[in-house]
Design a protein around this motif. Structure first.
Motif, PDB file in Angstrom:
ATOM      1  N   CYS A   1      -8.163   0.969 -10.434  1.00  0.00           N
ATOM      2  CA  CYS A   1      -8.263   1.640  -8.784  1.00  0.00           C
ATOM      3  C   CYS A   1      -6.317   2.143  -9.520  1.00  0.00           C
ATOM      4  CB  CYS A   1      -8.456   0.542  -8.088  1.00  0.00           C
ATOM      5  SG  CYS A   1      -9.596   0.282  -7.195  1.00  0.00           S
TER       6      CYS A   1
ATOM      7  N   ASP B   1      -5.885  -1.478  -1.304  1.00  0.00           N
ATOM      8  CA  ASP B   1      -5.956  -0.324  -0.332  1.00  0.00           C
ATOM      9  C   ASP B   1      -4.909   0.088  -1.014  1.00  0.00           C
ATOM     10  OD1 ASP B   1      -7.762  -1.095   0.641  1.00  0.00           O
ATOM     11  OD2 ASP B   1      -7.217  -1.016   2.847  1.00  0.00           O
ATOM     12  N   ILE B   2      -3.868   0.350  -1.901  1.00  0.00           N
ATOM     13  CA  ILE B   2      -1.937   0.521  -1.960  1.00  0.00           C
ATOM     14  C   ILE B   2      -2.361  -0.068  -2.822  1.00  0.00           C
ATOM     15  CG2 ILE B   2      -0.654   2.157  -1.236  1.00  0.00           C
ATOM     16  CD1 ILE B   2      -0.364   1.198   1.583  1.00  0.00           C
ATOM     17  N   PRO B   3      -3.219   0.436  -4.414  1.00  0.00           N
ATOM     18  CA  PRO B   3      -3.118   0.215  -5.856  1.00  0.00           C
ATOM     19  C   PRO B   3      -1.470  -0.230  -6.016  1.00  0.00           C
ATOM     20  CG  PRO B   3      -4.424   1.578  -5.848  1.00  0.00           C
ATOM     21  CD  PRO B   3      -3.955   1.736  -4.258  1.00  0.00           C
TER      22      PRO B   3
ATOM     23  N   TYR C   1       5.173   5.587  -4.683  1.00  0.00           N
ATOM     24  CA  TYR C   1       6.011   6.033  -3.241  1.00  0.00           C
ATOM     25  C   TYR C   1       7.444   5.182  -2.860  1.00  0.00           C
ATOM     26  CZ  TYR C   1       0.755   6.867  -2.083  1.00  0.00           C
ATOM     27  OH  TYR C   1      -0.392   7.218  -1.600  1.00  0.00           O
TER      28      TYR C   1
ATOM     29  N   ARG D   1       1.282  18.060  -3.947  1.00  0.00           N
ATOM     30  CA  ARG D   1       0.366  17.283  -5.096  1.00  0.00           C
ATOM     31  C   ARG D   1      -0.934  16.647  -4.027  1.00  0.00           C
ATOM     32  NH1 ARG D   1      -0.798  12.103  -5.561  1.00  0.00           N
ATOM     33  NH2 ARG D   1       1.155  11.456  -4.003  1.00  0.00           N
TER      34      ARG D   1
ATOM     35  N   SER E   1      -5.451  11.640  -4.466  1.00  0.00           N
ATOM     36  CA  SER E   1      -6.420  10.966  -5.018  1.00  0.00           C
ATOM     37  C   SER E   1      -7.652  11.032  -4.642  1.00  0.00           C
ATOM     38  CB  SER E   1      -6.116   8.831  -5.245  1.00  0.00           C
ATOM     39  OG  SER E   1      -7.037   8.470  -5.304  1.00  0.00           O
TER      40      SER E   1
ATOM     41  N   HIS F   1      -8.938   7.416  -2.294  1.00  0.00           N
ATOM     42  CA  HIS F   1      -8.090   7.252  -1.073  1.00  0.00           C
ATOM     43  C   HIS F   1      -8.645   8.535  -0.156  1.00  0.00           C
ATOM     44  CE1 HIS F   1      -5.287   6.908   1.558  1.00  0.00           C
ATOM     45  NE2 HIS F   1      -4.792   7.864   1.824  1.00  0.00           N
TER      46      HIS F   1
ATOM     47  N   TYR G   1     -11.363   7.375   1.127  1.00  0.00           N
ATOM     48  CA  TYR G   1     -10.929   6.082   2.311  1.00  0.00           C
ATOM     49  C   TYR G   1     -10.802   6.650   3.371  1.00  0.00           C
ATOM     50  CZ  TYR G   1      -8.098   1.528   3.240  1.00  0.00           C
ATOM     51  OH  TYR G   1      -7.475   0.814   4.208  1.00  0.00           O
TER      52      TYR G   1
ATOM     53  N   SER H   1      -3.884  13.149   6.715  1.00  0.00           N
ATOM     54  CA  SER H   1      -2.656  11.575   6.876  1.00  0.00           C
ATOM     55  C   SER H   1      -1.495  11.933   6.836  1.00  0.00           C
ATOM     56  CB  SER H   1      -3.617  10.417   6.385  1.00  0.00           C
ATOM     57  OG  SER H   1      -2.579  10.547   4.933  1.00  0.00           O
TER      58      SER H   1
ATOM     59  N   SER I   1       2.576   9.792   5.233  1.00  0.00           N
ATOM     60  CA  SER I   1       3.249   8.829   5.310  1.00  0.00           C
ATOM     61  C   SER I   1       4.203   8.944   4.999  1.00  0.00           C
ATOM     62  CB  SER I   1       2.384   7.660   4.059  1.00  0.00           C
ATOM     63  OG  SER I   1       1.916   8.166   2.824  1.00  0.00           O
TER      64      SER I   1
ATOM     65  N   HIS J   1      -2.245   9.308  10.883  1.00  0.00           N
ATOM     66  CA  HIS J   1      -3.429   9.658  10.924  1.00  0.00           C
ATOM     67  C   HIS J   1      -3.719  10.935  11.569  1.00  0.00           C
ATOM     68  CE1 HIS J   1      -5.164   5.426   9.687  1.00  0.00           C
ATOM     69  NE2 HIS J   1      -4.781   6.793   8.594  1.00  0.00           N
TER      70      HIS J   1
ATOM     71  N   PRO K   1     -13.761   3.300  -2.140  1.00  0.00           N
ATOM     72  CA  PRO K   1     -13.048   2.193  -0.330  1.00  0.00           C
ATOM     73  C   PRO K   1     -14.067   1.621   0.071  1.00  0.00           C
ATOM     74  CG  PRO K   1     -12.145   4.028  -1.033  1.00  0.00           C
ATOM     75  CD  PRO K   1     -13.511   4.636  -1.486  1.00  0.00           C
TER      76      PRO K   1
HETATM   77  C1  BLA Z   1      -3.466   5.539  -1.378  1.00  0.00           C
HETATM   78  N1  BLA Z   1      -3.551   3.640   0.725  1.00  0.00           N
HETATM   79  C2  BLA Z   1      -3.202   5.108  -0.117  1.00  0.00           C
HETATM   80  C3  BLA Z   1      -1.697   5.553   1.081  1.00  0.00           C
HETATM   81  C4  BLA Z   1      -2.307   4.493   2.561  1.00  0.00           C
HETATM   82  C5  BLA Z   1      -3.574   3.862   2.017  1.00  0.00           C
HETATM   83  C6  BLA Z   1      -1.016   4.742   3.468  1.00  0.00           C
HETATM   84  C7  BLA Z   1      -0.695   6.118   0.907  1.00  0.00           C
HETATM   85  C8  BLA Z   1      -1.457   7.527   1.221  1.00  0.00           C
HETATM   86  C9  BLA Z   1      -1.365   8.368   2.818  1.00  0.00           C
HETATM   87  O1  BLA Z   1      -0.128   8.984   3.418  1.00  0.00           O
HETATM   88  O2  BLA Z   1      -2.935   8.099   3.231  1.00  0.00           O
HETATM   89  C10 BLA Z   1      -4.079   2.807   2.557  1.00  0.00           C
HETATM   90  N2  BLA Z   1      -3.923   3.605   5.301  1.00  0.00           N
HETATM   91  C11 BLA Z   1      -3.545   2.607   4.547  1.00  0.00           C
HETATM   92  C12 BLA Z   1      -3.949   1.044   4.794  1.00  0.00           C
HETATM   93  C13 BLA Z   1      -3.733   1.685   6.266  1.00  0.00           C
HETATM   94  C14 BLA Z   1      -4.073   3.607   6.336  1.00  0.00           C
HETATM   95  C15 BLA Z   1      -3.825  -0.310   4.475  1.00  0.00           C
HETATM   96  O3  BLA Z   1      -4.246   4.094   7.291  1.00  0.00           O
HETATM   97  C16 BLA Z   1      -4.694   0.795   7.343  1.00  0.00           C
HETATM   98  C17 BLA Z   1      -4.377   1.450   8.657  1.00  0.00           C
HETATM   99  N3  BLA Z   1      -8.003   2.872  -1.940  1.00  0.00           N
HETATM  100  C18 BLA Z   1      -9.277   1.466  -1.958  1.00  0.00           C
HETATM  101  C19 BLA Z   1      -9.168   1.316  -3.580  1.00  0.00           C
HETATM  102  C20 BLA Z   1      -8.733   1.769  -4.082  1.00  0.00           C
HETATM  103  C21 BLA Z   1      -7.785   2.967  -3.031  1.00  0.00           C
HETATM  104  C22 BLA Z   1     -10.440   0.202  -3.195  1.00  0.00           C
HETATM  105  O4  BLA Z   1      -8.966   1.069  -0.597  1.00  0.00           O
HETATM  106  C23 BLA Z   1      -8.445   2.179  -5.576  1.00  0.00           C
HETATM  107  C24 BLA Z   1      -9.810   1.462  -5.976  1.00  0.00           C
HETATM  108  C25 BLA Z   1      -6.563   3.688  -4.181  1.00  0.00           C
HETATM  109  N4  BLA Z   1      -5.681   4.477  -2.409  1.00  0.00           N
HETATM  110  C26 BLA Z   1      -5.852   4.943  -3.443  1.00  0.00           C
HETATM  111  C27 BLA Z   1      -4.605   5.457  -4.406  1.00  0.00           C
HETATM  112  C28 BLA Z   1      -3.846   5.848  -3.362  1.00  0.00           C
HETATM  113  C29 BLA Z   1      -3.727   5.179  -2.283  1.00  0.00           C
HETATM  114  C30 BLA Z   1      -5.631   6.053  -5.349  1.00  0.00           C
HETATM  115  C31 BLA Z   1      -3.010   7.148  -3.981  1.00  0.00           C
HETATM  116  C32 BLA Z   1      -3.332   7.987  -3.761  1.00  0.00           C
HETATM  117  C33 BLA Z   1      -2.121   9.325  -4.010  1.00  0.00           C
HETATM  118  O5  BLA Z   1      -1.251   9.058  -3.284  1.00  0.00           O
HETATM  119  O6  BLA Z   1      -1.975  10.184  -4.581  1.00  0.00           O
END
Ligand code: BLA
Length: 522
Positions: A12, A203-205, A212, A249, A252, A255, A258, A267, A269, A285, A473
């Protein structure tokens, strides 16, 4: 669904999200050579946008053409001064083919190149002054009280009102990079769903968190929109475009999945930082696709940066001052507790009075002192002499002769019970190295912990598609309760400080006491 392995978590974190090679189709992008201002790369949707409403003939070849053939900026010299740290808004003139009435431009330097990103400027129903005055109010609120929960709640409430996203949350990182939703505000068509829930670090690797910390804002306008590739895929130097600061951009695909699992269509952030470190995020969201106009994006970016300032300059120092004031008071109180006992003999009564006073100010359930043949403990309200087995077991906690400090939050699991002190599961202990005759420890009882997670943490779906394994996810974010037993609350820096204060005050006291006793004996 099963538990995520460490290899998979690494997988991830290895997705190269900052060079993804495409953008979201609600805007378009041009990349220029910084010296010649000629176009070297563009998003695939650009011709449709530039030639909308006219026949395509008569337009120059994009690649190699000068930017002024397409867009006229009020101040073209400013392109040379663009920063690689922050993208800025450039003023577009109505006279070019790209009209300021339709588009706003964010520009920054991406390594040696100039990146121009165009987002829609029409359809803004917000007055940017509203947000700034809200932030102003928040600073006033914060100066008046240091109630951070109320502050976060006010912030998300105001941002929800301003942006009209269906859900706006304050997400705060914990030391292990898991995080908790500490405040949540929703629109009329939504309910509070995530407040108080914990989400795992995966969740946010890591690479996303690192990105960020550099870039203040990101938005995902429509998770179902097809990304537009950047063409050609590589820049003249053979490298892909560094999209770290890009506002368009594409995100992912993991995501994207997710958000789909969360039933979210769009979304946005904001990074909230404490100094240079990511402290938390404002996460918004929306249930339908949502394209914030370029001035809303600018305002939100500023508000995120201001809020980071607030956290760094007011909240954190206020916490620190509170902690230091407490420690200073505790120190003089603890020193005084020993000093008041100065005239007494070294006796059980002396230990009892000192330990009781220390407990009054520190509130530890167990406080013990071992000094030569005298060993006592206050356990709750009982004052006890320690037995030989207990003392031996306590001394054995130091694994090497040189060790002077030991702490554990799960003593029973890590070292076994201390005979006679079965209820103590957390301990922090310090000893004098030479002579090896003085020990002080503080201890805590078990706290039954229950962590409420948003979905079972560390689980992923493995999907096999065309013979390829994909990681997805987890699909449920429903409350999942984790019960933890056999542990005390964690030891903090402040506990260690208090332990050292007790130790130093005790050491001073016993050394003067003993020299006095020797003098008396002469
Ligand atoms: C990115 N994950 C993100 C982001 C958030 C979260 C906020 C930033 C991007 C955005 O603004 O949407 C997580 N969002 C959450 C959480 C809550 C929420 C915790 O609303 C709680 C309420 N994610 C996974 C798994 C992987 C993964 C298993 O669950 C990897 C295998 C990856 N998350 C992932 C990646 C990004 C991300 C790669 C970057 C997205 C990007 O910027 O391109």
């Amino acid at each position: 669904t099963r538990k995520i392995t460490s290899d998979e978590a690494a997988q991830c974190a290895s997705e190269a999200i900052q060079i993804i090679g495409s953008i979201q189709p609600h805007g378009f992008q041009l990349v220029l050579d910084a010296d010649t201002l000629q176009i070297v790369q563009h998003s695939s949707n650009i011709l449709d946008i530039l030639t909308a409403g006219s026949s395509a003939s008569g337009y120059p070849e994009l690649i190699g053409s000068h930017i002024s053939q397409w867009v006229e900026f009020a101040n073209i010299e400013s392109l040379a001064a663009l920063s690689s740290k922050k993208s800025v808004v450039l003023e577009i003139k109505e006279s070019g083919r790209v009209k300021s009435s339709d588009w706003g431009c964010f520009a920054h330097r991406a390594d040696g190149w100039i990146s121009l990103e165009f987002s829609p400027s029409t359809g803004s129903e917000y007055d940017s002054r509203v947000l700034l005055s809200q932030i102003d109010n928040m600073v006033a609120l914060l100066k008046a009280s240091h109630d951070e929960t109320a502050l976060f709640q006010t912030l998300v409430g105001q941002l929800q009102e301003y942006t009209q996203y269906d859900r706006v949350m304050m997400y705060r990182f914990l030391p292990d990079w898991s995080g908790e939703v500490v405040a949540e505000a929703v629109s009329e068509r939504e309910d509070i769903k995530y407040k108080g829930l914990r989400f795992p670090a995966e969740d946010i690797p890591k690479q996303a968190r690192e990105l960020y910390a550099l870039s203040p804002i990101r938005l995902f306008a429509d998770i179902d929109a097809k990304p537009c590739p950047l063409e050609p895929a590589l820049l003249p130097n053979g490298q892909p475009l560094n999209q770290s600061l890009s506002i368009l951009r594409s995100m992912s695909p993991v995501h994207r999945h997710y958000l789909k699992n969360m039933q979210v269509s769009a979304s946005l952030s904001l990074s909230i930082k404490k100094g240079d470190t990511l402290w938390g995020m404002v996460v918004c969201h929306h249930n339908d696709p949502k394209v914030p106009t370029n001035d809303v994006v600018s305002q939100l970016r500023i508000s995120g940066e201001l809020f980071s300032e607030i956290i760094t300059s007011y909240l954190i120092p206020a916490e620190k001052i509170k902690r230091l004031t407490y420690l200073m008071n505790a120190q003089s109180y603890i020193e005084a507790s020993f000093n008041q006992a100065k005239m007494a003999n070294i006796s059980a009564a002396l230990f009892e009075s000192v330990l009781l006073k220390i407990q009054t100010i520190t509130q530890y359930h167990f406080i013990g002192i071992i000094y030569r043949e005298q060993s006592y403990i206050l356990e709750g309200s009982s004052f006890l002499r320690l037995g030989d087995h207990t003392i031996e077991a306590l001394k054995n906690l130091f694994s090497t002769p040189d060790a002077i400090y030991f702490q554990s939050e799960k003593l029973h699991q890590e070292k076994g019970e201390i005979p006679g002190l079965n209820g103590m599961v957390g301990i922090a202990m310090i000893r004098a190295k030479v002579p090896n005759d003085f020990y002080v420890f503080i201890g805590k009882e078990e706290v039954a912990k229950s962590i409420q997670w948003g979905g079972a943490p560390q689980t992923v779906n493995i999907v096999i598609e065309n013979n390829e394994r994909h990681l997805e996810p987890r699909s449920s974010f429903a409350l999942w309760r984790q019960n933890i037993s056999g542990e005390s609350s964690p030891w903090q820096e402040q506990d260690r400080n208090l332990l050292e204060i007790i130790f130093n005050a005790g050491k001073d006291f016993f050394s003067t006491k003993h020299s006095q006793m020797r003098i008396n004996q002469l």
